[in-house]
Design a protein around this motif. Structure first.
Motif, mmCIF file in Angstrom:
data_model
loop_
_atom_site.group_PDB
_atom_site.id
_atom_site.type_symbol
_atom_site.label_atom_id
_atom_site.label_comp_id
_atom_site.label_asym_id
_atom_site.label_seq_id
_atom_site.Cartn_x
_atom_site.Cartn_y
_atom_site.Cartn_z
ATOM 1 N N GLY A 262 -31.405 -3.484 -104.244
ATOM 2 C CA GLY A 262 -30.431 -2.477 -103.837
ATOM 3 C C GLY A 262 -30.331 -2.253 -102.343
ATOM 4 N N SER A 263 -31.224 -2.848 -101.552
ATOM 5 C CA SER A 263 -31.193 -2.645 -100.100
ATOM 6 C C SER A 263 -31.012 -3.990 -99.401
ATOM 7 N N ALA A 264 -30.668 -3.921 -98.118
ATOM 8 C CA ALA A 264 -30.408 -5.141 -97.352
ATOM 9 C C ALA A 264 -31.555 -5.414 -96.396
ATOM 10 N N ALA A 265 -31.855 -6.676 -96.196
ATOM 11 C CA ALA A 265 -32.867 -7.076 -95.221
ATOM 12 C C ALA A 265 -32.275 -6.974 -93.823
ATOM 13 N N VAL A 266 -33.060 -6.462 -92.898
ATOM 14 C CA VAL A 266 -32.597 -6.316 -91.521
ATOM 15 C C VAL A 266 -33.526 -7.089 -90.594
ATOM 16 N N ARG A 267 -32.960 -7.479 -89.469
ATOM 17 C CA ARG A 267 -33.724 -8.207 -88.467
ATOM 18 C C ARG A 267 -33.499 -7.537 -87.123
ATOM 19 N N VAL A 268 -34.577 -7.234 -86.427
ATOM 20 C CA VAL A 268 -34.490 -6.636 -85.106
ATOM 21 C C VAL A 268 -33.965 -7.693 -84.145
ATOM 22 N N GLU A 269 -33.093 -7.276 -83.229
ATOM 23 C CA GLU A 269 -32.495 -8.213 -82.279
ATOM 24 C C GLU A 269 -33.584 -8.896 -81.456
ATOM 25 N N GLY A 270 -33.525 -10.193 -81.387
ATOM 26 C CA GLY A 270 -34.503 -10.968 -80.642
ATOM 27 C C GLY A 270 -35.669 -11.447 -81.493
ATOM 28 N N GLU A 271 -35.810 -10.948 -82.702
ATOM 29 C CA GLU A 271 -36.883 -11.351 -83.599
ATOM 30 C C GLU A 271 -36.360 -12.399 -84.570
ATOM 31 N N SER A 272 -37.282 -13.180 -85.140
ATOM 32 C CA SER A 272 -36.852 -14.210 -86.077
ATOM 33 C C SER A 272 -37.182 -13.850 -87.526
ATOM 34 N N LEU A 273 -37.886 -12.755 -87.757
ATOM 35 C CA LEU A 273 -38.300 -12.385 -89.104
ATOM 36 C C LEU A 273 -37.596 -11.109 -89.554
ATOM 37 N N PHE A 274 -37.409 -10.994 -90.859
ATOM 38 C CA PHE A 274 -36.700 -9.865 -91.464
ATOM 39 C C PHE A 274 -37.677 -8.805 -91.977
ATOM 40 N N ASN A 275 -37.178 -7.582 -92.122
ATOM 41 C CA ASN A 275 -37.888 -6.470 -92.744
ATOM 42 C C ASN A 275 -36.935 -5.808 -93.730
ATOM 43 N N GLN A 276 -37.507 -5.208 -94.779
ATOM 44 C CA GLN A 276 -36.682 -4.549 -95.778
ATOM 45 C C GLN A 276 -37.447 -3.354 -96.337
ATOM 46 N N LEU A 277 -36.760 -2.233 -96.507
ATOM 47 C CA LEU A 277 -37.377 -0.996 -96.970
ATOM 48 C C LEU A 277 -36.589 -0.450 -98.148
ATOM 49 N N VAL A 278 -37.317 0.059 -99.145
ATOM 50 C CA VAL A 278 -36.670 0.681 -100.288
ATOM 51 C C VAL A 278 -37.458 1.947 -100.652
ATOM 52 N N LEU A 279 -36.730 3.014 -100.991
ATOM 53 C CA LEU A 279 -37.369 4.257 -101.432
ATOM 54 C C LEU A 279 -37.746 4.134 -102.902
ATOM 55 N N LEU A 280 -38.953 4.569 -103.231
ATOM 56 C CA LEU A 280 -39.455 4.472 -104.594
ATOM 57 C C LEU A 280 -39.143 5.772 -105.326
ATOM 58 N N THR A 281 -38.507 5.661 -106.495
ATOM 59 C CA THR A 281 -38.080 6.850 -107.235
ATOM 60 C C THR A 281 -38.820 7.046 -108.543
ATOM 61 N N SER A 282 -39.571 6.046 -108.990
ATOM 62 C CA SER A 282 -40.269 6.193 -110.266
ATOM 63 C C SER A 282 -41.694 5.657 -110.144
ATOM 64 N N GLU A 283 -42.505 6.001 -111.130
ATOM 65 C CA GLU A 283 -43.897 5.538 -111.154
ATOM 66 C C GLU A 283 -43.974 4.016 -111.319
ATOM 67 N N GLU A 284 -43.048 3.440 -112.098
ATOM 68 C CA GLU A 284 -43.046 1.993 -112.306
ATOM 69 C C GLU A 284 -42.805 1.252 -110.991
ATOM 70 N N GLU A 285 -41.882 1.786 -110.183
ATOM 71 C CA GLU A 285 -41.601 1.158 -108.891
ATOM 72 C C GLU A 285 -42.804 1.271 -107.961
ATOM 73 N N GLU A 286 -43.490 2.423 -107.992
ATOM 74 C CA GLU A 286 -44.679 2.594 -107.158
ATOM 75 C C GLU A 286 -45.780 1.629 -107.575
ATOM 76 N N GLU A 287 -45.961 1.459 -108.874
ATOM 77 C CA GLU A 287 -46.977 0.531 -109.372
ATOM 78 C C GLU A 287 -46.629 -0.906 -109.011
ATOM 79 N N ALA A 288 -45.344 -1.266 -109.094
ATOM 80 C CA ALA A 288 -44.924 -2.623 -108.725
ATOM 81 C C ALA A 288 -45.171 -2.878 -107.234
ATOM 82 N N CYS A 289 -44.912 -1.879 -106.401
ATOM 83 C CA CYS A 289 -45.143 -2.027 -104.970
ATOM 84 C C CYS A 289 -46.636 -2.153 -104.682
#
Length: 155
Positions: A76-103
């Protein structure tokens, strides 16, 4: 090369059919071309929490959809890359216990720390030597300042 109508040939023959944003060229509406590096870096996962809110961070990966392929909750979220960097980062908010356990499982599976660094005797000796040279330099500077002040006072 131009045609008789003045429109060029190539990947972007008209001004309205192609958008170049630096690292990504978009042809027409809905088709995109993303150039990815040959070296593949897998994401490292971190569970971030503050009070009642929790998030899962996937960081330092080279393919745009690498986090989505390993954990479905990143779809549900998009990967972002800081300008000048070659690697991506991605963040997602966890809304359930299952998502927290998976993370948490993904965080445990990712080898973030690697091998511990062993102390090296040669590096320690060089550090002590540098400390000694710095102290000797500081001592000589203080001695020179004191001698200069003594000379000024005696005149």
């Amino acid at each position: 090369m131009k045609t008789e109508s003045g429109v060029g040939w190539g990947l972007c023959p008209g001004a309205s059919c192609c958008v170049n944003t630096g690292y990504k060229t978009i042809f027409g509406t809905g088709t995109s071309l993303t150039v990815e590096p040959k070296s593949v870096s897998e994401p490292a996962f971190y569970k971030l929490s503050d009070g009642g809110a929790a998030a899962c961070l996937a960081s330092d990966f080279s393919r745009v959809n690498a986090a989505e392929q390993q954990l479905e909750l990143f779809s549900g979220s998009a990967a972002v890359r800081v300008e000048g960097e070659s690697l991506f980062n991605q963040l997602v908010l966890l809304t359930s216990e299952e998502e927290e356990e998976a993370c948490e499982r993904a965080e445990d599976d990712s080898d973030v720390c690697g091998e511990p660094v062993e102390p090296d005797g040669e590096v320690n000796m060089m550090s002590v030597t540098m400390l000694g040279l710095r102290l000797l330099f500081f001592k000589s500077v203080v001695f020179n300042v004191l001698m200069t002040l003594r000379l000024w006072i005696s005149q």
